[in-house]
Design a protein around this motif. Sequence first.
Motif, PDB file in Angstrom:
ATOM      1  N   GLY A  53       0.768  -1.240   0.000  1.00 46.47           N
ATOM      2  CA  GLY A  53       0.000   0.000   0.000  1.00 46.47           C
ATOM      3  C   GLY A  53       0.792   1.279   0.000  1.00 46.47           C
ATOM      4  N   TYR A  54       2.107   1.233  -0.273  1.00 51.69           N
ATOM      5  CA  TYR A  54       2.908   2.454  -0.236  1.00 51.69           C
ATOM      6  C   TYR A  54       2.922   3.109  -1.620  1.00 51.69           C
ATOM      7  CZ  TYR A  54       6.656   5.617   1.138  1.00 51.69           C
ATOM      8  OH  TYR A  54       7.395   6.732   1.427  1.00 51.69           O
ATOM      9  N   PRO A  55       2.324   4.293  -1.765  1.00 55.44           N
ATOM     10  CA  PRO A  55       2.141   4.896  -3.087  1.00 55.44           C
ATOM     11  C   PRO A  55       3.429   5.211  -3.842  1.00 55.44           C
ATOM     12  CG  PRO A  55       0.649   5.891  -1.513  1.00 55.44           C
ATOM     13  CD  PRO A  55       1.595   5.038  -0.723  1.00 55.44           C
ATOM     14  N   LYS A  56       4.475   5.638  -3.150  1.00 57.18           N
ATOM     15  CA  LYS A  56       5.722   5.936  -3.862  1.00 57.18           C
ATOM     16  C   LYS A  56       6.273   4.687  -4.524  1.00 57.18           C
ATOM     17  CE  LYS A  56       7.133   9.927  -1.086  1.00 57.18           C
ATOM     18  NZ  LYS A  56       8.184  10.511  -0.213  1.00 57.18           N
ATOM     19  N   SER A  57       6.116   3.547  -3.866  1.00 63.45           N
ATOM     20  CA  SER A  57       6.550   2.284  -4.470  1.00 63.45           C
ATOM     21  C   SER A  57       5.634   1.871  -5.611  1.00 63.45           C
ATOM     22  CB  SER A  57       6.596   1.182  -3.411  1.00 63.45           C
ATOM     23  OG  SER A  57       7.651   1.393  -2.505  1.00 63.45           O
ATOM     24  N   MET A  58       4.356   2.201  -5.496  1.00 66.17           N
ATOM     25  CA  MET A  58       3.437   1.909  -6.595  1.00 66.17           C
ATOM     26  C   MET A  58       3.931   2.560  -7.886  1.00 66.17           C
ATOM     27  SD  MET A  58      -0.277   2.417  -4.774  1.00 66.17           S
ATOM     28  CE  MET A  58      -0.700   1.559  -3.245  1.00 66.17           C
ATOM     29  N   MET A  59       4.399   3.805  -7.768  1.00 65.67           N
ATOM     30  CA  MET A  59       4.856   4.509  -8.959  1.00 65.67           C
ATOM     31  C   MET A  59       6.205   3.983  -9.450  1.00 65.67           C
ATOM     32  SD  MET A  59       2.335   6.226  -9.656  1.00 65.67           S
ATOM     33  CE  MET A  59       3.078   6.958 -11.111  1.00 65.67           C
ATOM     34  N   GLU A  60       7.071   3.597  -8.529  1.00 61.98           N
ATOM     35  CA  GLU A  60       8.341   2.995  -8.945  1.00 61.98           C
ATOM     36  C   GLU A  60       8.097   1.670  -9.663  1.00 61.98           C
ATOM     37  OE1 GLU A  60      11.310   4.219  -8.814  1.00 61.98           O
ATOM     38  OE2 GLU A  60      11.068   5.947  -7.488  1.00 61.98           O
ATOM     39  N   TYR A  61       7.191   0.878  -9.108  1.00 61.17           N
ATOM     40  CA  TYR A  61       6.879  -0.413  -9.720  1.00 61.17           C
ATOM     41  C   TYR A  61       6.187  -0.205 -11.065  1.00 61.17           C
ATOM     42  CZ  TYR A  61       5.087  -5.194 -10.171  1.00 61.17           C
ATOM     43  OH  TYR A  61       4.796  -6.450 -10.614  1.00 61.17           O
ATOM     44  N   ALA A  62       5.313   0.785 -11.138  1.00 61.17           N
ATOM     45  CA  ALA A  62       4.637   1.095 -12.404  1.00 61.17           C
ATOM     46  C   ALA A  62       5.654   1.443 -13.484  1.00 61.17           C
ATOM     47  CB  ALA A  62       3.656   2.251 -12.205  1.00 61.17           C
ATOM     48  N   ALA A  63       6.675   2.215 -13.116  1.00 59.08           N
ATOM     49  CA  ALA A  63       7.691   2.600 -14.090  1.00 59.08           C
ATOM     50  C   ALA A  63       8.464   1.377 -14.591  1.00 59.08           C
ATOM     51  CB  ALA A  63       8.657   3.603 -13.460  1.00 59.08           C
ATOM     52  N   ILE A  64       8.722   0.437 -13.702  1.00 57.66           N
ATOM     53  CA  ILE A  64       9.404  -0.797 -14.101  1.00 57.66           C
ATOM     54  C   ILE A  64       8.545  -1.581 -15.088  1.00 57.66           C
ATOM     55  CG2 ILE A  64      10.182  -3.056 -13.269  1.00 57.66           C
ATOM     56  CD1 ILE A  64      11.072  -1.618 -10.674  1.00 57.66           C
ATOM     57  N   LEU A  65       7.261  -1.696 -14.774  1.00 57.48           N
ATOM     58  CA  LEU A  65       6.352  -2.429 -15.663  1.00 57.48           C
ATOM     59  C   LEU A  65       6.269  -1.754 -17.029  1.00 57.48           C
ATOM     60  CD1 LEU A  65       3.453  -3.314 -13.185  1.00 57.48           C
ATOM     61  CD2 LEU A  65       5.288  -4.800 -13.999  1.00 57.48           C
ATOM     62  N   PHE A  66       6.249  -0.436 -17.032  1.00 57.11           N
ATOM     63  CA  PHE A  66       6.192   0.297 -18.303  1.00 57.11           C
ATOM     64  C   PHE A  66       7.428  -0.011 -19.154  1.00 57.11           C
ATOM     65  CE2 PHE A  66       7.075   4.034 -20.936  1.00 57.11           C
ATOM     66  CZ  PHE A  66       5.865   4.146 -21.617  1.00 57.11           C
ATOM     67  N   GLU A  67       8.595  -0.028 -18.523  1.00 59.54           N
ATOM     68  CA  GLU A  67       9.831  -0.330 -19.249  1.00 59.54           C
ATOM     69  C   GLU A  67       9.812  -1.748 -19.805  1.00 59.54           C
ATOM     70  OE1 GLU A  67      12.451   1.595 -20.062  1.00 59.54           O
ATOM     71  OE2 GLU A  67      11.277   3.281 -19.287  1.00 59.54           O
ATOM     72  N   LYS A  68       9.079  -2.639 -19.141  1.00 57.75           N
ATOM     73  CA  LYS A  68       8.982  -4.027 -19.605  1.00 57.75           C
ATOM     74  C   LYS A  68       7.876  -4.207 -20.631  1.00 57.75           C
ATOM     75  CE  LYS A  68       9.321  -7.219 -16.387  1.00 57.75           C
ATOM     76  NZ  LYS A  68       9.123  -7.976 -15.124  1.00 57.75           N
ATOM     77  N   GLY A  69       7.159  -3.118 -20.935  1.00 54.76           N
ATOM     78  CA  GLY A  69       6.095  -3.186 -21.923  1.00 54.76           C
ATOM     79  C   GLY A  69       4.743  -3.572 -21.373  1.00 54.76           C
ATOM     80  N   ASP A  70       4.626  -3.653 -20.042  1.00 57.35           N
ATOM     81  CA  ASP A  70       3.356  -4.007 -19.413  1.00 57.35           C
ATOM     82  C   ASP A  70       2.566  -2.716 -19.147  1.00 57.35           C
ATOM     83  OD1 ASP A  70       1.224  -4.947 -17.945  1.00 57.35           O
ATOM     84  OD2 ASP A  70       2.428  -5.925 -16.385  1.00 57.35           O
ATOM     85  N   ILE A  71       1.918  -2.193 -20.179  1.00 61.79           N
ATOM     86  CA  ILE A  71       1.215  -0.919 -20.065  1.00 61.79           C
ATOM     87  C   ILE A  71      -0.015  -1.056 -19.177  1.00 61.79           C
ATOM     88  CG2 ILE A  71       0.210   0.999 -21.341  1.00 61.79           C
ATOM     89  CD1 ILE A  71       3.184   0.428 -21.881  1.00 61.79           C
ATOM     90  N   GLU A  72      -0.673  -2.208 -19.253  1.00 58.80           N
ATOM     91  CA  GLU A  72      -1.846  -2.424 -18.405  1.00 58.80           C
ATOM     92  C   GLU A  72      -1.449  -2.397 -16.932  1.00 58.80           C
ATOM     93  OE1 GLU A  72      -5.407  -5.714 -17.627  1.00 58.80           O
ATOM     94  OE2 GLU A  72      -4.082  -5.904 -19.366  1.00 58.80           O
ATOM     95  N   GLY A  73      -0.318  -3.042 -16.603  1.00 60.81           N
ATOM     96  CA  GLY A  73       0.180  -3.018 -15.232  1.00 60.81           C
ATOM     97  C   GLY A  73       0.550  -1.614 -14.797  1.00 60.81           C
ATOM     98  N   PHE A  74       1.143  -0.857 -15.712  1.00 62.50           N
ATOM     99  CA  PHE A  74       1.485   0.532 -15.431  1.00 62.50           C
ATOM    100  C   PHE A  74       0.233   1.338 -15.088  1.00 62.50           C
ATOM    101  CE2 PHE A  74       1.731   4.885 -17.009  1.00 62.50           C
ATOM    102  CZ  PHE A  74       2.847   5.369 -16.347  1.00 62.50           C
TER     103      PHE A  74
END
Length: 326
Positions: free
Chosen positions: A204-225
Amino acid sequence: MSIKNAITACALLFAALANTAFAELTTEQEAAKTRGIILYNQYKAISAAPFLRIAAEAGDHEAQYYLGESLRRKKHYMNPEARKWYEASAAQGDLYAMIQLGRSKKDFCTFSNDCPPDQKPPIEWLNQAKHMAMPKAIQGDAEAMYVMYELTFDEEWLEKSAVAGNALAQYWMGIGYQEGEGFFLPWRRAKAIEKCFKASAESGYPKSMMEYAAILFEKGDIEGFRHWNEQAALAGYASTVYGYGSDLAHQPDTYGFPFDIIKGYALIYSLRELDGGGGILDLAERKLQKISDTMTPEQIAEAKEFAKTWKATHAPLSFFPDKLSR
């Protein structure tokens, strides 16, 4: 993790080491404390102080801590009134207050050379905090382990806290790995970073949500982002609310969010209350102008009503600053 659970986990950041914080307060005092912490987390320390004072004077140690923080940040040094409230909080066993007292390098009385003779030296506060935190940390308390890290800067305590499930420790482990700490083969470092941010995001930590979202985006997982952006916005993370609202209004349409100009305008409009620090208000005002240029007056009126409903039914806006500010 459900949206409800994510928001609940974020709310727990307001109640660290305060299992009975509300028990001794009246309804009005509880409301004042909650309002004060919300304002503090929106970088409105001056506005927060009067609300925090109500609960602090009633004896609530967490309100006392945040009042001390507000007063110290206002003056940019440890002044007598801030120290008074830190000491009141520390006297009730608040470890965060002890740490801030132990870290005080710019105490006003040291400049004027008139510190009270009975004023406890910083090192004694740190030793007291260690004495209280260590038994809990040894027993496996994740937050106590994190406190031990703050007291010692021993990376082993940070790792232990992260393994035990502390979302903030998991976040800082991920940041550390990003900055080159630890020994990894390149592909293993990337996996370790992702693991830390994913665990923290799911806690539930929002700053990590955005860090993880950025990782998913780099991997091409736009839905996860998109998913984690939405989760961070639902948790009230102000920076993400801005981005999510812009995406919904397609200003710009970068990540394929469904077009919803009413909701997008409403989310950006809700940021207008952030007139303290954070630097987001000017951005919001400019974005609102761009979005409103494509809307009818009726749509704008509907969006403003939507903003009222959103505020009443979602987590308060926050920049989620670290509880132990520098």
